[in-house]
Design a protein around this motif. Sequence first.
Motif, PDB file in Angstrom:
ATOM      1  N   ALA A 295       0.830  -1.206   0.000  1.00  0.00           N
ATOM      2  CA  ALA A 295       0.000   0.000   0.000  1.00  0.00           C
ATOM      3  C   ALA A 295       0.867   1.259   0.000  1.00  0.00           C
ATOM      4  CB  ALA A 295      -0.946  -0.004   1.202  1.00  0.00           C
ATOM      5  N   LEU A 296       1.992   1.225   0.712  1.00  0.00           N
ATOM      6  CA  LEU A 296       2.914   2.364   0.715  1.00  0.00           C
ATOM      7  C   LEU A 296       3.438   2.629  -0.696  1.00  0.00           C
ATOM      8  CD1 LEU A 296       4.690   4.414   2.414  1.00  0.00           C
ATOM      9  CD2 LEU A 296       6.463   2.645   2.310  1.00  0.00           C
ATOM     10  N   ALA A 297       3.812   1.565  -1.396  1.00  0.00           N
ATOM     11  CA  ALA A 297       4.333   1.728  -2.755  1.00  0.00           C
ATOM     12  C   ALA A 297       3.254   2.289  -3.677  1.00  0.00           C
ATOM     13  CB  ALA A 297       4.846   0.395  -3.288  1.00  0.00           C
ATOM     14  N   TYR A 298       2.023   1.790  -3.547  1.00  0.00           N
ATOM     15  CA  TYR A 298       0.940   2.325  -4.371  1.00  0.00           C
ATOM     16  C   TYR A 298       0.644   3.789  -4.009  1.00  0.00           C
ATOM     17  CZ  TYR A 298      -0.364  -1.932  -6.873  1.00  0.00           C
ATOM     18  OH  TYR A 298      -0.368  -3.011  -7.732  1.00  0.00           O
ATOM     19  N   TYR A 299       0.789   4.136  -2.737  1.00  0.00           N
ATOM     20  CA  TYR A 299       0.607   5.533  -2.316  1.00  0.00           C
ATOM     21  C   TYR A 299       1.628   6.446  -2.988  1.00  0.00           C
ATOM     22  CZ  TYR A 299       1.913   9.498   0.682  1.00  0.00           C
ATOM     23  OH  TYR A 299       2.308  10.733   1.135  1.00  0.00           O
ATOM     24  N   HIS A 300       2.884   6.024  -3.003  1.00  0.00           N
ATOM     25  CA  HIS A 300       3.902   6.850  -3.636  1.00  0.00           C
ATOM     26  C   HIS A 300       3.673   6.960  -5.143  1.00  0.00           C
ATOM     27  CE1 HIS A 300       6.741   6.244  -0.007  1.00  0.00           C
ATOM     28  NE2 HIS A 300       6.264   7.472   0.003  1.00  0.00           N
ATOM     29  N   LEU A 301       3.248   5.885  -5.779  1.00  0.00           N
ATOM     30  CA  LEU A 301       2.947   5.942  -7.205  1.00  0.00           C
ATOM     31  C   LEU A 301       1.759   6.873  -7.469  1.00  0.00           C
ATOM     32  CD1 LEU A 301       3.417   2.172  -8.086  1.00  0.00           C
ATOM     33  CD2 LEU A 301       4.823   4.056  -8.945  1.00  0.00           C
ATOM     34  N   MET A 302       0.748   6.797  -6.627  1.00  0.00           N
ATOM     35  CA  MET A 302      -0.415   7.664  -6.767  1.00  0.00           C
ATOM     36  C   MET A 302      -0.016   9.121  -6.609  1.00  0.00           C
ATOM     37  SD  MET A 302      -3.923   7.808  -4.460  1.00  0.00           S
ATOM     38  CE  MET A 302      -3.036   8.218  -2.954  1.00  0.00           C
ATOM     39  N   ASP A 303       0.800   9.412  -5.625  1.00  0.00           N
ATOM     40  CA  ASP A 303       1.190  10.793  -5.350  1.00  0.00           C
ATOM     41  C   ASP A 303       2.090  11.350  -6.446  1.00  0.00           C
ATOM     42  OD1 ASP A 303       1.542  13.126  -3.395  1.00  0.00           O
ATOM     43  OD2 ASP A 303       3.619  12.523  -3.719  1.00  0.00           O
ATOM     44  N   LEU A 304       3.067  10.586  -6.872  1.00  0.00           N
ATOM     45  CA  LEU A 304       4.089  11.093  -7.782  1.00  0.00           C
ATOM     46  C   LEU A 304       3.675  11.027  -9.245  1.00  0.00           C
ATOM     47  CD1 LEU A 304       7.137   9.431  -6.020  1.00  0.00           C
ATOM     48  CD2 LEU A 304       6.667  11.876  -6.077  1.00  0.00           C
ATOM     49  N   TYR A 305       2.962   9.964  -9.616  1.00  0.00           N
ATOM     50  CA  TYR A 305       2.660   9.733 -11.030  1.00  0.00           C
ATOM     51  C   TYR A 305       1.166   9.821 -11.357  1.00  0.00           C
ATOM     52  CZ  TYR A 305       7.421   7.933 -10.786  1.00  0.00           C
ATOM     53  OH  TYR A 305       8.766   7.806 -10.560  1.00  0.00           O
ATOM     54  N   GLY A 306       0.323   9.782 -10.338  1.00  0.00           N
ATOM     55  CA  GLY A 306      -1.112   9.897 -10.576  1.00  0.00           C
ATOM     56  C   GLY A 306      -1.763   8.641 -11.093  1.00  0.00           C
ATOM     57  N   LYS A 307      -0.991   7.583 -11.293  1.00  0.00           N
ATOM     58  CA  LYS A 307      -1.523   6.332 -11.814  1.00  0.00           C
ATOM     59  C   LYS A 307      -0.471   5.242 -11.634  1.00  0.00           C
ATOM     60  CE  LYS A 307      -2.058   8.060 -15.956  1.00  0.00           C
ATOM     61  NZ  LYS A 307      -2.259   8.260 -17.419  1.00  0.00           N
ATOM     62  N   ALA A 308      -0.878   4.004 -11.829  1.00  0.00           N
ATOM     63  CA  ALA A 308       0.054   2.889 -11.689  1.00  0.00           C
ATOM     64  C   ALA A 308      -0.556   1.630 -12.288  1.00  0.00           C
ATOM     65  CB  ALA A 308       0.380   2.637 -10.208  1.00  0.00           C
ATOM     66  N   PRO A 309       0.278   0.700 -12.744  1.00  0.00           N
ATOM     67  CA  PRO A 309      -0.244  -0.616 -13.121  1.00  0.00           C
ATOM     68  C   PRO A 309      -0.634  -1.366 -11.854  1.00  0.00           C
ATOM     69  CG  PRO A 309       2.145  -0.615 -13.245  1.00  0.00           C
ATOM     70  CD  PRO A 309       1.739   0.795 -12.925  1.00  0.00           C
ATOM     71  N   PHE A 310      -1.821  -1.944 -11.829  1.00  0.00           N
ATOM     72  CA  PHE A 310      -2.309  -2.564 -10.593  1.00  0.00           C
ATOM     73  C   PHE A 310      -2.228  -4.083 -10.705  1.00  0.00           C
ATOM     74  CE2 PHE A 310      -5.510  -4.160  -7.629  1.00  0.00           C
ATOM     75  CZ  PHE A 310      -5.117  -3.492  -6.473  1.00  0.00           C
ATOM     76  N   VAL A 311      -1.432  -4.657  -9.809  1.00  0.00           N
ATOM     77  CA  VAL A 311      -1.229  -6.101  -9.788  1.00  0.00           C
ATOM     78  C   VAL A 311      -1.198  -6.562  -8.337  1.00  0.00           C
ATOM     79  CG1 VAL A 311       0.230  -8.015 -10.567  1.00  0.00           C
ATOM     80  CG2 VAL A 311       0.206  -5.883 -11.867  1.00  0.00           C
ATOM     81  N   THR A 312      -1.823  -7.699  -8.050  1.00  0.00           N
ATOM     82  CA  THR A 312      -1.770  -8.290  -6.717  1.00  0.00           C
ATOM     83  C   THR A 312      -1.286  -9.732  -6.821  1.00  0.00           C
ATOM     84  OG1 THR A 312      -4.000  -9.246  -6.647  1.00  0.00           O
ATOM     85  CG2 THR A 312      -3.779  -6.891  -6.098  1.00  0.00           C
ATOM     86  N   GLU A 313      -1.230 -10.393  -5.682  1.00  0.00           N
ATOM     87  CA  GLU A 313      -0.789 -11.786  -5.659  1.00  0.00           C
ATOM     88  C   GLU A 313      -1.736 -12.718  -6.402  1.00  0.00           C
ATOM     89  OE1 GLU A 313      -3.310 -11.350  -1.897  1.00  0.00           O
ATOM     90  OE2 GLU A 313      -2.048 -10.115  -3.206  1.00  0.00           O
ATOM     91  N   ASP A 314      -2.950 -12.269  -6.652  1.00  0.00           N
ATOM     92  CA  ASP A 314      -3.912 -13.092  -7.374  1.00  0.00           C
ATOM     93  C   ASP A 314      -3.647 -13.123  -8.873  1.00  0.00           C
ATOM     94  OD1 ASP A 314      -5.268 -13.708  -5.008  1.00  0.00           O
ATOM     95  OD2 ASP A 314      -6.483 -11.883  -5.147  1.00  0.00           O
ATOM     96  N   ASP A 315      -2.798 -12.219  -9.347  1.00  0.00           N
ATOM     97  CA  ASP A 315      -2.432 -12.199 -10.762  1.00  0.00           C
ATOM     98  C   ASP A 315      -1.205 -13.062 -10.991  1.00  0.00           C
ATOM     99  OD1 ASP A 315      -4.358 -10.149 -11.723  1.00  0.00           O
ATOM    100  OD2 ASP A 315      -3.257  -8.866 -10.328  1.00  0.00           O
ATOM    101  N   ALA A 316      -1.133 -13.655 -12.174  1.00  0.00           N
ATOM    102  CA  ALA A 316       0.027 -14.470 -12.516  1.00  0.00           C
ATOM    103  C   ALA A 316       1.271 -13.598 -12.615  1.00  0.00           C
ATOM    104  CB  ALA A 316      -0.219 -15.189 -13.841  1.00  0.00           C
ATOM    105  N   ILE A 317       2.429 -14.189 -12.276  1.00  0.00           N
ATOM    106  CA  ILE A 317       3.691 -13.476 -12.422  1.00  0.00           C
ATOM    107  C   ILE A 317       3.850 -13.067 -13.885  1.00  0.00           C
ATOM    108  CG2 ILE A 317       6.201 -13.683 -12.323  1.00  0.00           C
ATOM    109  CD1 ILE A 317       5.868 -15.569  -9.985  1.00  0.00           C
ATOM    110  N   GLY A 318       4.235 -11.810 -14.095  1.00  0.00           N
ATOM    111  CA  GLY A 318       4.415 -11.319 -15.447  1.00  0.00           C
ATOM    112  C   GLY A 318       3.202 -10.636 -16.028  1.00  0.00           C
ATOM    113  N   THR A 319       2.101 -10.597 -15.256  1.00  0.00           N
ATOM    114  CA  THR A 319       0.904  -9.926 -15.732  1.00  0.00           C
ATOM    115  C   THR A 319       1.154  -8.434 -15.909  1.00  0.00           C
ATOM    116  OG1 THR A 319      -0.580 -11.515 -14.674  1.00  0.00           O
ATOM    117  CG2 THR A 319      -1.498  -9.351 -15.192  1.00  0.00           C
TER     118      THR A 319
END
Length: 530
Positions: free
Chosen positions: A173-197
């Motif tokens: 969540a901290l990493a997503y917070y920094h991406l949200m703050d600095l870039y306004g967007k991010a690729p969203f991936v969790t453990e439920d997604d296959a590696i390389g998604t």
Amino acid sequence: MKKIKLTLFTLLSLSIFLQSCVDDLDVTPEGETQLSVEEFYAQPGAYKQALAGVYGNLSLTGTSGAESSNIGGIDAGTSQYGRVLWYLQNLSTDEVIWSYENDPGTREIQRNIWSATNPIIRGMFSRSTYQIALVNEYLRQTSPSVLSGRGVTDTNLLNDIELYRKEARVLRALAYYHLMDLYGKAPFVTEDDAIGTAGPEYNREQLFSYIESELNELLPDLKNPRTNEYGRLDKAFANMILAKIYLNAEVYIGQSKYQECMNVCSEIISSGYTLNSNYLNNFKADNHTSPEMIFSLQSNGEVTQNYGPTTVIINGQVGSIEANGSQFGVGGWGGALRLRKQFVQKFDGSEFSSDVRKTIISGSRDIEITDIANRDQGYVLGKFSNISSTGVAGISTTFVETDFPLFRYADVLLMYAEAQIRKDGTANNTSLGYINSLRTRANNGSTLNNISLSSLTLDFILDERSRELHWEAHRRQDLIRFNKYTGGSYNWAWKGNGVNGIALSNHLKVYPIPEAALASNPNLTQNTGY
């Protein structure tokens, strides 16, 4: 012990390298000896060691020392989490300037003329998304089904692993917070997604919702503030992220969340943190002992060597004229960092003559910086030190012992006061008390320079945040929230590449998505204006 042992989990690096198609990470495995997944997790303490690897990504860049990096294509220091965060939040503002503009990316950041090819911008994006990938793989390797398949049945270990998993999710969540703050967007991936998604693009509204819901779900099961071992997070850490997103909610999602900010700040305030009686002890080699440290990025001159923010700051603040490295326990980098005039002027006036936060060294220097390459121009700072509060110097004169204060209690008091003023339209006595506690501490217990209720305005808060929190990776975010970053209502030296500062376009409120990330993930789109 002072710190948990941080080791980048090379097994995770190798797994991601072999199976991932996310080219922008360009993850490189290091070291000749690799264990298989099952061999690693069969070892005693493996699950905690793997968690330390996730934490380690906040401080380390590789497994072979400070010069190594598991993210290819850029310098190791240019991908160190805290250092690039500091560059993007401080070097792009009125607080500091870097002398050596041949260092890749620094010229563009501090002159506000960056592009999508800037290596520092790429370094922060890649390190943050790599952190998310590390967390996701840790969660995959510690799922109930995987643990069952390995025959893990010890109740105490299972309970520990469940806590480890929750801490890892907070770090994500901290990493997503920094991406949200600095870039306004991010690729969203969790453990439920296959590696390389190649994850879908989440905008600020989606990221905000995810971070808020994720932290609120995890909070009840995290350790209480100040009860976890040093270097690991707790409820106060999660509440700090919530306080940050709530305070900046109007920037992120166009909605005010000031009462919510006040609520979580109040929780932290009641958690047992206190202001360190000596302000400067928060920035010395033993600052892990400070009662106001909520979470810091670890640094150690022997076992956690890195070219991170405190190594850069302490070596960088050594003056070219003063040659005062011994004052801070380092050799120094010959005047790498200097102060822009507008920050220095925040301490103008007799009320700051005894303010311990004013560590500005002027000497025979000119306050103006008309030539960035001239290291003798501009005042220098003496805030951070590689010497402990008891006078013991760090083991190395290059790699410092001083941890970087990512979240500090003083910030909580400032956030509460700002949120309360924004919510109610005027300050109340609670906020005044919090602010004056900082002023009293800054004046060694004297209340002579405390302020009155009528003086506690938003403009005052913005300046006081800089006086209290300068060089702690907050300034860009603060200036944006106060509508002082872009436009021309507030200019500073070299803003927009003008010696006296010029107006910035509004699109610079967010950084561009790095070209490498766009090339590797077709779901990502570039921010407007780039």
